[in-house]
Scaffold this active site. Structure first.
Site, PDB file in Angstrom:
ATOM      1  N   SER A  53       0.835  -1.209   0.000  1.00  0.00           N
ATOM      2  CA  SER A  53       0.000   0.000   0.000  1.00  0.00           C
ATOM      3  C   SER A  53       0.864   1.252   0.000  1.00  0.00           C
ATOM      4  O   SER A  53       1.933   1.274   0.632  1.00  0.00           O
ATOM      5  CB  SER A  53      -0.889   0.013   1.246  1.00  0.00           C
ATOM      6  OG  SER A  53      -1.527   1.261   1.372  1.00  0.00           O
TER       7      SER A  53
ATOM      8  N   TYR B 258      -1.900  -1.161   9.989  1.00  0.00           N
ATOM      9  CA  TYR B 258      -2.072  -1.638   8.612  1.00  0.00           C
ATOM     10  C   TYR B 258      -0.862  -1.236   7.761  1.00  0.00           C
ATOM     11  O   TYR B 258      -0.245  -2.066   7.092  1.00  0.00           O
ATOM     12  CB  TYR B 258      -3.369  -1.032   8.064  1.00  0.00           C
ATOM     13  CG  TYR B 258      -3.609  -1.148   6.582  1.00  0.00           C
ATOM     14  CD1 TYR B 258      -4.317  -2.224   6.065  1.00  0.00           C
ATOM     15  CD2 TYR B 258      -3.167  -0.161   5.697  1.00  0.00           C
ATOM     16  CE1 TYR B 258      -4.565  -2.327   4.699  1.00  0.00           C
ATOM     17  CE2 TYR B 258      -3.411  -0.244   4.345  1.00  0.00           C
ATOM     18  CZ  TYR B 258      -4.106  -1.332   3.835  1.00  0.00           C
ATOM     19  OH  TYR B 258      -4.337  -1.421   2.487  1.00  0.00           O
TER      20      TYR B 258
HETATM   21  N1  LIG Z   1      -8.681  -0.186  -1.895  1.00  0.00           N
HETATM   22  C1  LIG Z   1      -7.607   0.525  -1.631  1.00  0.00           C
HETATM   23  O1  LIG Z   1      -7.633   1.761  -1.616  1.00  0.00           O
HETATM   24  C2  LIG Z   1      -6.289  -0.178  -1.349  1.00  0.00           C
HETATM   25  C3  LIG Z   1      -5.136   0.600  -1.316  1.00  0.00           C
HETATM   26  C4  LIG Z   1      -3.925  -0.012  -1.044  1.00  0.00           C
HETATM   27  C5  LIG Z   1      -3.871  -1.376  -0.824  1.00  0.00           C
HETATM   28  N2  LIG Z   1      -5.013  -2.112  -0.849  1.00  0.00           N
HETATM   29  C6  LIG Z   1      -4.905  -3.560  -0.587  1.00  0.00           C
HETATM   30  O2  LIG Z   1      -5.468  -4.285  -1.650  1.00  0.00           O
HETATM   31  C7  LIG Z   1      -5.942  -5.543  -1.191  1.00  0.00           C
HETATM   32  C8  LIG Z   1      -7.366  -5.765  -1.635  1.00  0.00           C
HETATM   33  O3  LIG Z   1      -8.179  -4.751  -1.068  1.00  0.00           O
HETATM   34  P1  LIG Z   1      -9.558  -4.276  -1.699  1.00  0.00           P
HETATM   35  O4  LIG Z   1      -9.556  -2.797  -1.669  1.00  0.00           O
HETATM   36  O5  LIG Z   1      -9.812  -4.982  -2.963  1.00  0.00           O
HETATM   37  O6  LIG Z   1     -10.560  -4.770  -0.538  1.00  0.00           O
HETATM   38  P2  LIG Z   1     -12.060  -5.310  -0.606  1.00  0.00           P
HETATM   39  O7  LIG Z   1     -12.790  -4.774  -1.777  1.00  0.00           O
HETATM   40  O8  LIG Z   1     -12.597  -5.067   0.758  1.00  0.00           O
HETATM   41  O9  LIG Z   1     -11.874  -6.906  -0.829  1.00  0.00           O
HETATM   42  C9  LIG Z   1     -11.187  -7.653   0.125  1.00  0.00           C
HETATM   43  C10 LIG Z   1     -11.001  -9.075  -0.339  1.00  0.00           C
HETATM   44  O10 LIG Z   1     -10.200  -9.772   0.627  1.00  0.00           O
HETATM   45  C11 LIG Z   1     -10.949 -10.860   1.168  1.00  0.00           C
HETATM   46  N3  LIG Z   1     -10.615 -11.008   2.579  1.00  0.00           N
HETATM   47  C12 LIG Z   1     -10.830 -10.124   3.600  1.00  0.00           C
HETATM   48  N4  LIG Z   1     -10.387 -10.633   4.755  1.00  0.00           N
HETATM   49  C13 LIG Z   1      -9.872 -11.854   4.479  1.00  0.00           C
HETATM   50  C14 LIG Z   1      -9.291 -12.894   5.254  1.00  0.00           C
HETATM   51  N5  LIG Z   1      -9.139 -12.800   6.590  1.00  0.00           N
HETATM   52  N6  LIG Z   1      -8.866 -14.022   4.617  1.00  0.00           N
HETATM   53  C15 LIG Z   1      -9.021 -14.152   3.285  1.00  0.00           C
HETATM   54  N7  LIG Z   1      -9.601 -13.240   2.503  1.00  0.00           N
HETATM   55  C16 LIG Z   1     -10.021 -12.102   3.088  1.00  0.00           C
HETATM   56  C17 LIG Z   1     -12.410 -10.543   0.915  1.00  0.00           C
HETATM   57  O11 LIG Z   1     -13.162 -11.764   0.876  1.00  0.00           O
HETATM   58  P3  LIG Z   1     -14.783 -11.779   1.109  1.00  0.00           P
HETATM   59  O12 LIG Z   1     -15.394 -11.108  -0.105  1.00  0.00           O
HETATM   60  O13 LIG Z   1     -15.145 -13.222   1.187  1.00  0.00           O
HETATM   61  O14 LIG Z   1     -15.025 -11.010   2.350  1.00  0.00           O
HETATM   62  C18 LIG Z   1     -12.305  -9.846  -0.443  1.00  0.00           C
HETATM   63  O15 LIG Z   1     -12.189 -10.787  -1.479  1.00  0.00           O
HETATM   64  C19 LIG Z   1      -5.772  -5.522   0.347  1.00  0.00           C
HETATM   65  O16 LIG Z   1      -4.587  -6.194   0.706  1.00  0.00           O
HETATM   66  C20 LIG Z   1      -5.645  -4.042   0.646  1.00  0.00           C
HETATM   67  O17 LIG Z   1      -4.956  -3.816   1.836  1.00  0.00           O
HETATM   68  C21 LIG Z   1      -6.221  -1.550  -1.124  1.00  0.00           C
END
Ligand SMILES: NC(=O)c1ccc[n+]([C@@H]2O[C@H](COP(=O)([O-])OP(=O)(O)OC[C@H]3O[C@@H](n4cnc5c(N)ncnc54)[C@H](OP(=O)(O)O)[C@@H]3O)[C@@H](O)[C@H]2O)c1
Length: 247
Positions: A142, A155
């Site tokens: 991130s 985080y």
């Molecule tokens: N969005 C941003 O702005 C952003 C920025 C920087 C980094 N990131 C990183 O990108 C990655 C994906 O984030 P996102 O924004 O796509 O989030 P998201 O839309 O909330 O999706 C999260 C995904 O992770 C799964 N998940 C959550 N907790 C879990 C666990 N304990 N074990 C296994 N799977 C789990 C969820 O499964 P379910 O659907 O079954 O709940 C879902 O598929 C993360 O690592 C996040 O930190 C995101």
């Protein structure tokens, strides 16, 4: 056919990564935590466009379940692709928590640690024997590890740790020609941490050179491309994919 496992690919960046990988001809193992229905939609979308995918349940915060997950992966590799190994692991699953350091509980800290650092470490360790030589591990980190954005200290610290871990993975897995890189998204419009409200989104867009927040496909396409043969010499890097966030 190359095969990729994308953790947390039922929604958000992971779903986009799974779809982009399938579009480039890879077989995909989708994982979900609590949303089998959403994972199913991703699998169906891949199948509808002629690709091959399967969904498995995985809690990245529970390292004791990883051996069982590997057994399930092996069974699907055998059944769907007639293989014993896969090629690419994308450690993407995660969740957000907004709270100042003064208010973070030990339980919240441990939960974030388990999913964002311990999980990727031991999941990769568990799956390593069945990652094909010449494969690739991509860890999703991130931009919050570079800039101290309000209220995400544990985080961001664990994502920073994951960047360091990525370099060690690259060093130690190199003997099997397995690359390791991390991708650091900026703010992306997903459901992470409850999603972005209008005011927050405007602030983030103003802080971004390209003048908007990212969409999942802005990142999914980069991860899928990084796995390709043209990018074979990129190794041990943390690549920010953030449209020029706070530069
Ligand atoms: N969005 C941003 O702005 C952003 C920025 C920087 C980094 N990131 C990183 O990108 C990655 C994906 O984030 P996102 O924004 O796509 O989030 P998201 O839309 O909330 O999706 C999260 C995904 O992770 C799964 N998940 C959550 N907790 C879990 C666990 N304990 N074990 C296994 N799977 C789990 C969820 O499964 P379910 O659907 O079954 O709940 C879902 O598929 C993360 O690592 C996040 O930190 C995101």
């Amino acid at each position: 056919m190359k095969i990729v496992i994308v953790t947390g690919s039922s929604r958000g960046l992971g779903a986009s990564t799974a779809l982009e990988c399938a579009r480039r001809g890879m077989g995909v193992i989708v994982t979900y935590h609590r949303n089998p229905g959403k994972a199913d939609e991703v699998v169906k979308a891949i199948s509808a466009s002629g690709g091959k995918a399967v969904a498995l349940q995985l809690d990245v915060g529970n390292s004791r379940s990883f051996r069982e997950f590997r057994t399930a992966v092996s069974a699907q590799l055998h059944a769907l692709w007639g293989r014993e190994t896969f090629d690419f692991l994308v450690n993407n699953a995660g969740y957000g928590l907004y709270a100042p350091i003064s208010e973070v509980s030990e339980e919240q800290f441990d939960g974030l640690f388990n999913v964002h650092l311990k999980g990727p470490f031991f999941l990769t360790q568990t799956l390593l024997p069945i990652i094909e030589a010449g494969g690739h591990v991509v860890n999703v980190t991130s931009a919050t590890s570079r800039v101290a954005t309000a209220g995400v200290a544990p985080y961001a610290a664990f994502k920073g740790g994951l960047q360091v871990l990525t370099r060690y993975m690259a060093k130690e897995f190199g003997e099997r020609r397995i690359r390791a890189n991390s991708i650091a998204p900026g703010a992306i419009r997903t459901e992470l941490g409850g999603g972005l409200n209008e005011e927050f989104e405007t602030m983030l867009a103003d802080q971004t050179a390209l003048g908007r927040v990212g969409e999942p496909a802005d990142v999914g396409g980069v991860i899928a491309a990084l796995l390709s043969e043209e990018n074979r010499w990129i190794n041990a890097q943390n690549i920010e994919v953030a449209g020029g966030y706070i530069i």
